[in-house]
Structure formats: C-alpha cells, structure tokens
Motif scaffolding. Structure first.
Motif, PDB file in Angstrom:
ATOM      1  N   ASN A  86      79.999   8.636  45.319  1.00 28.01           N
ATOM      2  CA  ASN A  86      80.397   8.232  46.663  1.00 28.01           C
ATOM      3  C   ASN A  86      81.102   9.352  47.436  1.00 28.01           C
ATOM      4  OD1 ASN A  86      79.450   5.612  47.089  1.00 28.01           O
ATOM      5  ND2 ASN A  86      81.131   4.703  45.945  1.00 28.01           N
ATOM      6  N   VAL A  87      81.548  10.395  46.742  1.00 27.60           N
ATOM      7  CA  VAL A  87      82.239  11.497  47.428  1.00 27.60           C
ATOM      8  C   VAL A  87      81.506  12.829  47.303  1.00 27.60           C
ATOM      9  CG1 VAL A  87      84.510  10.425  47.286  1.00 27.60           C
ATOM     10  CG2 VAL A  87      83.773  11.946  45.454  1.00 27.60           C
ATOM     11  N   ALA A  88      80.828  13.069  46.182  1.00 26.10           N
ATOM     12  CA  ALA A  88      80.114  14.337  45.988  1.00 26.10           C
ATOM     13  C   ALA A  88      78.974  14.435  46.995  1.00 26.10           C
ATOM     14  CB  ALA A  88      79.572  14.426  44.568  1.00 26.10           C
ATOM     15  N   THR A  89      78.794  15.613  47.587  1.00 35.17           N
ATOM     16  CA  THR A  89      77.797  15.798  48.644  1.00 35.17           C
ATOM     17  C   THR A  89      76.639  16.677  48.193  1.00 35.17           C
ATOM     18  OG1 THR A  89      78.924  17.752  49.534  1.00 35.17           O
ATOM     19  CG2 THR A  89      79.581  15.603  50.427  1.00 35.17           C
ATOM     20  N   VAL A  90      75.501  16.513  48.866  1.00 35.10           N
ATOM     21  CA  VAL A  90      74.340  17.336  48.552  1.00 35.10           C
ATOM     22  C   VAL A  90      74.619  18.796  48.903  1.00 35.10           C
ATOM     23  CG1 VAL A  90      73.187  16.970  50.786  1.00 35.10           C
ATOM     24  CG2 VAL A  90      71.835  17.526  48.767  1.00 35.10           C
ATOM     25  N   GLY A  91      75.375  19.040  49.983  1.00 30.39           N
ATOM     26  CA  GLY A  91      75.704  20.408  50.359  1.00 30.39           C
ATOM     27  C   GLY A  91      76.515  21.118  49.293  1.00 30.39           C
ATOM     28  N   GLY A  92      77.507  20.423  48.753  1.00 35.83           N
ATOM     29  CA  GLY A  92      78.320  21.016  47.704  1.00 35.83           C
ATOM     30  C   GLY A  92      77.517  21.283  46.449  1.00 35.83           C
ATOM     31  N   SER A  93      76.630  20.359  46.099  1.00 29.81           N
ATOM     32  CA  SER A  93      75.818  20.511  44.896  1.00 29.81           C
ATOM     33  C   SER A  93      74.870  21.696  45.009  1.00 29.81           C
ATOM     34  CB  SER A  93      75.013  19.230  44.643  1.00 29.81           C
ATOM     35  OG  SER A  93      75.864  18.131  44.423  1.00 29.81           O
ATOM     36  N   VAL A  94      74.247  21.843  46.194  1.00 33.77           N
ATOM     37  CA  VAL A  94      73.251  22.907  46.369  1.00 33.77           C
ATOM     38  C   VAL A  94      73.899  24.256  46.604  1.00 33.77           C
ATOM     39  CG1 VAL A  94      71.387  23.737  47.859  1.00 33.77           C
ATOM     40  CG2 VAL A  94      71.462  21.328  47.181  1.00 33.77           C
ATOM     41  N   PHE A  95      74.867  24.322  47.522  1.00 34.07           N
ATOM     42  CA  PHE A  95      75.435  25.624  47.890  1.00 34.07           C
ATOM     43  C   PHE A  95      76.173  26.272  46.727  1.00 34.07           C
ATOM     44  CE2 PHE A  95      78.205  28.677  49.967  1.00 34.07           C
ATOM     45  CZ  PHE A  95      77.331  29.251  50.893  1.00 34.07           C
ATOM     46  N   ALA A  96      76.802  25.455  45.883  1.00 32.42           N
ATOM     47  CA  ALA A  96      77.554  26.007  44.745  1.00 32.42           C
ATOM     48  C   ALA A  96      76.651  26.512  43.630  1.00 32.42           C
ATOM     49  CB  ALA A  96      78.505  24.950  44.198  1.00 32.42           C
TER      50      ALA A  96
ATOM     51  N   LEU B 232      86.030  29.617  58.405  1.00 35.40           N
ATOM     52  CA  LEU B 232      85.675  29.881  57.014  1.00 35.40           C
ATOM     53  C   LEU B 232      85.736  31.366  56.685  1.00 35.40           C
ATOM     54  CD1 LEU B 232      84.494  28.870  54.274  1.00 35.40           C
ATOM     55  CD2 LEU B 232      82.220  29.204  55.278  1.00 35.40           C
ATOM     56  N   THR B 233      85.258  32.199  57.601  1.00 35.64           N
ATOM     57  CA  THR B 233      85.171  33.648  57.341  1.00 35.64           C
ATOM     58  C   THR B 233      86.425  34.415  57.760  1.00 35.64           C
ATOM     59  OG1 THR B 233      84.001  33.928  59.456  1.00 35.64           O
ATOM     60  CG2 THR B 233      82.666  33.683  57.461  1.00 35.64           C
ATOM     61  N   ALA B 234      87.424  33.706  58.303  1.00 32.43           N
ATOM     62  CA  ALA B 234      88.643  34.389  58.753  1.00 32.43           C
ATOM     63  C   ALA B 234      89.439  34.969  57.587  1.00 32.43           C
ATOM     64  CB  ALA B 234      89.521  33.426  59.552  1.00 32.43           C
ATOM     65  N   LYS B 235      89.402  34.283  56.450  1.00 34.29           N
ATOM     66  CA  LYS B 235      90.101  34.758  55.261  1.00 34.29           C
ATOM     67  C   LYS B 235      89.197  34.588  54.048  1.00 34.29           C
ATOM     68  CE  LYS B 235      94.854  33.941  56.759  1.00 34.29           C
ATOM     69  NZ  LYS B 235      96.151  33.265  56.443  1.00 34.29           N
ATOM     70  N   ARG B 236      89.351  35.461  53.101  1.00 31.01           N
ATOM     71  CA  ARG B 236      88.467  35.507  51.938  1.00 31.01           C
ATOM     72  C   ARG B 236      88.426  34.188  51.191  1.00 31.01           C
ATOM     73  NH1 ARG B 236      89.210  39.460  46.634  1.00 31.01           N
ATOM     74  NH2 ARG B 236      87.394  38.673  45.475  1.00 31.01           N
ATOM     75  N   PHE B 237      89.567  33.543  51.003  1.00 36.40           N
ATOM     76  CA  PHE B 237      89.616  32.352  50.165  1.00 36.40           C
ATOM     77  C   PHE B 237      89.621  31.047  50.954  1.00 36.40           C
ATOM     78  CE2 PHE B 237      91.381  35.639  47.308  1.00 36.40           C
ATOM     79  CZ  PHE B 237      90.457  35.520  46.285  1.00 36.40           C
ATOM     80  N   ASN B 238      89.371  31.108  52.259  1.00 35.84           N
ATOM     81  CA  ASN B 238      89.146  29.860  52.992  1.00 35.84           C
ATOM     82  C   ASN B 238      87.899  29.187  52.431  1.00 35.84           C
ATOM     83  OD1 ASN B 238      91.357  30.447  54.540  1.00 35.84           O
ATOM     84  ND2 ASN B 238      90.231  30.773  56.454  1.00 35.84           N
ATOM     85  N   THR B 239      87.930  27.880  52.339  1.00 33.57           N
ATOM     86  CA  THR B 239      86.901  27.150  51.588  1.00 33.57           C
ATOM     87  C   THR B 239      86.451  25.903  52.329  1.00 33.57           C
ATOM     88  OG1 THR B 239      87.872  27.920  49.502  1.00 33.57           O
ATOM     89  CG2 THR B 239      86.399  26.027  49.372  1.00 33.57           C
ATOM     90  N   VAL B 240      85.146  25.621  52.251  1.00 34.76           N
ATOM     91  CA  VAL B 240      84.611  24.394  52.830  1.00 34.76           C
ATOM     92  C   VAL B 240      85.047  23.195  51.990  1.00 34.76           C
ATOM     93  CG1 VAL B 240      82.480  23.082  53.238  1.00 34.76           C
ATOM     94  CG2 VAL B 240      82.608  25.497  53.892  1.00 34.76           C
ATOM     95  N   LEU B 241      85.442  22.134  52.670  1.00 30.79           N
ATOM     96  CA  LEU B 241      85.783  20.878  52.009  1.00 30.79           C
ATOM     97  C   LEU B 241      84.671  19.871  52.281  1.00 30.79           C
ATOM     98  CD1 LEU B 241      89.530  20.531  53.068  1.00 30.79           C
ATOM     99  CD2 LEU B 241      88.603  21.652  51.031  1.00 30.79           C
ATOM    100  N   GLY B 242      83.993  19.458  51.236  1.00 29.73           N
ATOM    101  CA  GLY B 242      83.016  18.382  51.374  1.00 29.73           C
ATOM    102  C   GLY B 242      83.661  17.121  50.847  1.00 29.73           C
ATOM    103  N   GLY B 243      83.179  16.645  49.734  1.00 29.33           N
ATOM    104  CA  GLY B 243      83.828  15.519  49.084  1.00 29.33           C
ATOM    105  C   GLY B 243      84.963  15.943  48.177  1.00 29.33           C
ATOM    106  N   CYS B 244      85.075  17.264  47.946  1.00 27.30           N
ATOM    107  CA  CYS B 244      86.098  17.871  47.070  1.00 27.30           C
ATOM    108  C   CYS B 244      85.938  17.454  45.611  1.00 27.30           C
ATOM    109  CB  CYS B 244      87.516  17.540  47.540  1.00 27.30           C
ATOM    110  SG  CYS B 244      87.910  18.188  49.171  1.00 27.30           S
ATOM    111  N   ALA B 245      84.781  16.894  45.274  1.00 26.95           N
ATOM    112  CA  ALA B 245      84.570  16.410  43.916  1.00 26.95           C
ATOM    113  C   ALA B 245      84.656  17.541  42.899  1.00 26.95           C
ATOM    114  CB  ALA B 245      83.212  15.722  43.828  1.00 26.95           C
ATOM    115  N   TRP B 246      84.046  18.688  43.215  1.00 29.01           N
ATOM    116  CA  TRP B 246      84.048  19.800  42.268  1.00 29.01           C
ATOM    117  C   TRP B 246      85.289  20.671  42.427  1.00 29.01           C
ATOM    118  CZ3 TRP B 246      80.773  18.194  39.044  1.00 29.01           C
ATOM    119  CH2 TRP B 246      79.571  17.618  39.427  1.00 29.01           C
ATOM    120  N   LEU B 247      85.857  20.753  43.646  1.00 28.19           N
ATOM    121  CA  LEU B 247      87.066  21.552  43.852  1.00 28.19           C
ATOM    122  C   LEU B 247      88.212  21.064  42.973  1.00 28.19           C
ATOM    123  CD1 LEU B 247      87.354  22.202  47.706  1.00 28.19           C
ATOM    124  CD2 LEU B 247      86.994  23.878  45.889  1.00 28.19           C
TER     125      LEU B 247
END
Length: 264
Positions: free
Chosen positions: A102-112, A20-35
């Motif tokens: 069914n795809v959106a995650t609690v991690g994505g909701s909180v961290f964003a 994740l930290t190797a490049k600035r725009f590397n991004t975590v993929l959860g359910g990708c609902a918001w991405l």
C-alpha cells in the motif's frame, strides 16, 4: 532508520528536480518503504505527492503507470490484470504484505534497480519503457544498463500488443524476498526470457530466447532453460548460493516457457 532535516513538496516536476539536485544527498520520497531499511542522513526529502503521478492510464496503444502508483494499485488494476496474462499483478502479489504494498511505489522499485525486484523482472518481459525528467524516454533494459544518475522517474510505459507472458518465483516463504524470479513472454515468434534476483538486477537472456524462435518443443524448452542458466551470472547471498540459483534457473525458466506456450 533514515534521518531527514527538511521536507519539500514541489508543485512541478521541474521544481522537484531542482531541489533534488541542489545537494548530493537530497532524496526523493515515494512511499519510503525501502528508505526505512537504510540509515541515510538526508538534507532535504523531496515529496512527489503533489505531482499527480498516481495514475494507471489504459490508452489505445499503451498502459502508462505513474511513478507514485503503489504496488497494491498495480495488484488491483483491471487493465493490468487483462494484459500479458496478468503477469505484473501476479509478480507484485507476494511482495512482503498488503500494508507494505500500500505504500511501496513502482517508481521506487524501478529507479532503485533492486536486484530482488519482482516488478523489474515482469516489466522487462513486457518490453516496458521508462520516462525520466532529464533522461527522456528509453527502454527499461537500456535504463538498467546506464550508469546511475540523479533524475526523476515520471512513468513506466507498457506497449499494448498480443504478448503473452508468465511469471515464476522461488521464495523461502510466501512473503519473503525471492531467491530467484523469472518472467517469460512471447509476441508472435519473438520470445523474451528474464531472470532476476540472481541476486543482481533482472537481465534478459537474449541468446537463450533465440532458441525458441523456430518452435517450442520439449527439447527446445530444455535447451533454452539450460542456455539461460549458462548465459547469465549468479551470485551468493544469505538466501542461496550461486550454484543453487543457477540450477533453479533451469527449472523456473522451463516452467515459464511451457506456461506461455500453452497460452491461447
């Protein structure tokens, strides 16, 4: 729609953080609902599906929710339905639709830290904590106040107490984003009043909650609701004006306080 050049599926949290930290725009993929709503160009998407973060653990003193738990799993959880008057399942039950939940995650909701998040509003009322890989464990309120930094959200931790709670939300339609959402909770004489979708991220109305410590009367409810609307800031967007949100804050906060006060 976002574009992605590569996908990594690390086996450990440490490896995930390194990628994740190797490049600035590397991004975590959860359910990708918001991405899907954005147009990012992502060098490497970090898929957390191998990290075993899809648990809801009903422990002796806490309920632990892994970052990859879906909103639908929260909605259907018996442990969460039985805690805090079921405020968290209730808060997520009207988010867009079942397929989305069914795809959106609690991690994505909180961290964003989405301003429209129903999840954050309810969790703040439950005195929740978050655990980050690098940042460690802290209250959700402290996390929301910190500057944004690259990290991995591992889990959300809810302390199990005798806290009672209520959730209120105003929407143009059942599955729309909220115009305003409110969560109120009480543990003994301690009250929490949380207002989200202001449209900024949810925030505690600390001073307003103090007005309820000496007892809940119709006058105290009115004063606390008025104080919450005055204490917090509100803004305009396509769903509502700041003035409308401020007026609706008084109504929703009053209703939520009355609901909690009626709980046995």
């Amino acid at each position: 729609m976002f574009r992605m050049l590569a996908v990594a599926q690390p086996d450990t949290v440490a490896e995930a953080y390194k990628i994740l930290t190797a490049k600035r725009f590397n991004t975590v993929l959860g359910g990708c609902a918001w991405l899907r709503m954005g147009s990012l160009a992502i060098p490497t998407g970090v898929d957390l599906s191998k990290l075993n973060l899809t648990y809801i653990n009903d422990c002796a003193d806490t309920i632990e929710i892994g970052a990859m738990v879906t909103l639908r799993a929260i909605e259907k959880s018996r442990a969460l339905a039985e805690y805090g008057n079921g405020i968290l399942p209730q808060a997520v039950s009207n988010i867009i639709g079942v397929q989305f939940r069914n795809v959106a995650t609690v991690g994505g909701s909180v961290f964003a830290r989405f301003g429209f998040s129903d999840v954050i509003t309810a969790l703040l009322a439950l005195d929740a904590e978050v655990e980050l890989y690098k940042g460690g464990r802290m209250s959700l309120a402290d996390f929301l106040d910190k500057p944004r930094a690259k990290d991995l959200l591992i889990k959300v931790v809810i302390p199990k107490t005798e806290r009672t709670a209520a959730y209120q939300a105003l929407r143009n339609s059942a599955s729309d984003f909220p115009i305003l959402n409110v969560a109120v909770s009480r543990l003994d004489a301690e009250w929490k009043i949380v207002v989200g979708a202001r449209p900024a991220v949810a925030k505690l109305a600390v001073d307003a909650a103090k007005l309820l410590t000496d007892g809940v009367t119709p006058e105290a409810i009115e004063n606390a609701a008025q104080a919450a609307a005055a204490e917090l800031s509100f803004g305009d967007n396509m769903r509502a004006s700041a003035k409308y949100r401020q007026e609706m804050c008084k109504v929703l906060v009053g209703r939520a306080i009355a609901e909690v006060a009626a709980c046995k």
